[in-house]
Design an enzyme around this catalytic site. Structure first.
Site, PDB file in Angstrom:
ATOM      1  N   HIS A  40       8.502  -1.577   0.179  1.00 35.77           N
ATOM      2  CA  HIS A  40       7.104  -1.164  -0.795  1.00 35.77           C
ATOM      3  C   HIS A  40       6.709   0.372  -0.581  1.00 35.77           C
ATOM      4  O   HIS A  40       5.828   0.232  -1.881  1.00 35.77           O
ATOM      5  CB  HIS A  40       6.638  -2.600  -0.363  1.00 35.77           C
ATOM      6  CG  HIS A  40       5.365  -2.895  -1.818  1.00 35.77           C
ATOM      7  ND1 HIS A  40       5.579  -3.318  -2.836  1.00 35.77           N
ATOM      8  CD2 HIS A  40       4.394  -4.055  -0.715  1.00 35.77           C
ATOM      9  CE1 HIS A  40       4.664  -4.114  -3.244  1.00 35.77           C
ATOM     10  NE2 HIS A  40       4.007  -4.058  -2.837  1.00 35.77           N
ATOM     11  N   ASN A  87      -2.531  -2.670  -2.479  1.00 36.10           N
ATOM     12  CA  ASN A  87      -3.176  -2.740  -3.238  1.00 36.10           C
ATOM     13  C   ASN A  87      -5.066  -2.392  -4.009  1.00 36.10           C
ATOM     14  O   ASN A  87      -5.710  -2.893  -4.929  1.00 36.10           O
ATOM     15  CB  ASN A  87      -4.412  -4.427  -2.381  1.00 36.10           C
ATOM     16  CG  ASN A  87      -2.952  -5.720  -2.309  1.00 36.10           C
ATOM     17  OD1 ASN A  87      -1.228  -5.459  -2.653  1.00 36.10           O
ATOM     18  ND2 ASN A  87      -3.175  -6.622  -2.124  1.00 36.10           N
ATOM     19  N   ASP A 112       7.652   0.282  -6.609  1.00 36.48           N
ATOM     20  CA  ASP A 112       9.211  -0.227  -6.420  1.00 36.48           C
ATOM     21  C   ASP A 112       9.180  -1.622  -7.403  1.00 36.48           C
ATOM     22  O   ASP A 112       8.111  -1.715  -8.165  1.00 36.48           O
ATOM     23  CB  ASP A 112       9.578  -0.947  -4.928  1.00 36.48           C
ATOM     24  CG  ASP A 112       7.532  -2.170  -4.886  1.00 36.48           C
ATOM     25  OD1 ASP A 112       7.094  -1.070  -5.172  1.00 36.48           O
ATOM     26  OD2 ASP A 112       8.211  -3.063  -4.520  1.00 36.48           O
ATOM     27  N   ASN A 133       0.722  -5.072  -7.374  1.00 33.16           N
ATOM     28  CA  ASN A 133       0.064  -5.458  -7.146  1.00 33.16           C
ATOM     29  C   ASN A 133      -1.447  -3.885  -7.411  1.00 33.16           C
ATOM     30  O   ASN A 133      -2.119  -3.722  -7.467  1.00 33.16           O
ATOM     31  CB  ASN A 133      -1.140  -5.916  -5.282  1.00 33.16           C
ATOM     32  CG  ASN A 133      -1.119  -7.130  -5.961  1.00 33.16           C
ATOM     33  OD1 ASN A 133      -0.731  -8.049  -6.445  1.00 33.16           O
ATOM     34  ND2 ASN A 133      -0.518  -8.245  -4.256  1.00 33.16           N
TER      35      ASN A 133
END
Length: 208
Positions: A40, A87, A112, A133
């Site tokens: 991530h 987020n 990613d 997100n």
């Protein structure tokens, strides 16, 4: 050069020309050592590699993220690693875009993508958040999906219900062995985005 330009353009026009040569390159990720080598965090990893490969590039802590500046062929690249966690990435993007007066077309978001095989590179000028997100918050904050994103494939080698564990997991040995070449390619892509334009960059780098 400035005096020469003043003969033909107003100060406002000169400022607009200068702003078109500024680019905001945002690597998405999560802060903290526990996330450092996770899938991530490929956005952070690419920008960190760029900085380690260029003596003139050094990140410093700033509002809503770590930033660094890179100058190349008359262009100014502002690198941003948001400190807001994934987020809330849009908050940092909007702040630095506004602060540096960078036009929407000069923003590149590095993220990613589980829908692409490991190491696959794809640049797009618009699109949905794809359930990501970080992209979702950027879309909300900017009020548009029309911004360029550099999607780095991380694959989808996970069983049903384990997507979060996978993207927050670390690279395996095979991925690590290919990583340096992929990071070098990513660095060249970023430079191309600022000097050759997004369309030429897509043609040269997509799926390479």
């Amino acid at each position: 050069m400035l005096q020469f330009l003043k003969k033909f353009f107003s100060e406002k026009e000169i400022e607009d020309i200068d702003l078109m040569k500024k680019f905001l390159i945002v690597g998405l990720g999560n802060i903290g050592t526990e996330y450092e080598n996770t899938r991530h965090n490929i956005g952070f990893k690419i920008l960190d590699f760029f900085a380690s490969d260029e003596e003139s590039v050094a990140f410093e802590t700033n509002k809503l993220g770590a930033t660094a500046t890179y100058k190349f062929k008359g262009r100014t690249f502002i690198f941003l690693k948001p400190s807001t966690y994934m987020n809330l990435s849009g908050k940092a993007v909007k702040y630095w875009m506004t602060k540096e007066k960078i036009p929407l077309g000069n923003i590149l978001i590095i993220t990613d993508d589980i829908n692409l095989p490991f190491g696959t590179i794809r640049v797009k000028t618009k699109g949905s958040d794809g359930g990501h997100n970080g992209l979702k918050d950027i879309q909300t904050q900017l009020g548009t999906t029309n911004y360029s994103r550099f999607r780095f494939g991380v694959g989808a080698e996970f069983s049903k219900g384990h997507q979060v564990d996978y993207v927050l997991g670390e690279w395996n040995q095979e991925e690590e062995s290919q990583m340096k070449e992929r990071l070098e390619k990513s660095k060249e892509l970023i430079k191309s985005f600022g000097t050759a334009g997004v369309n030429n960059t897509m043609n040269a780098f997509n799926n390479t």
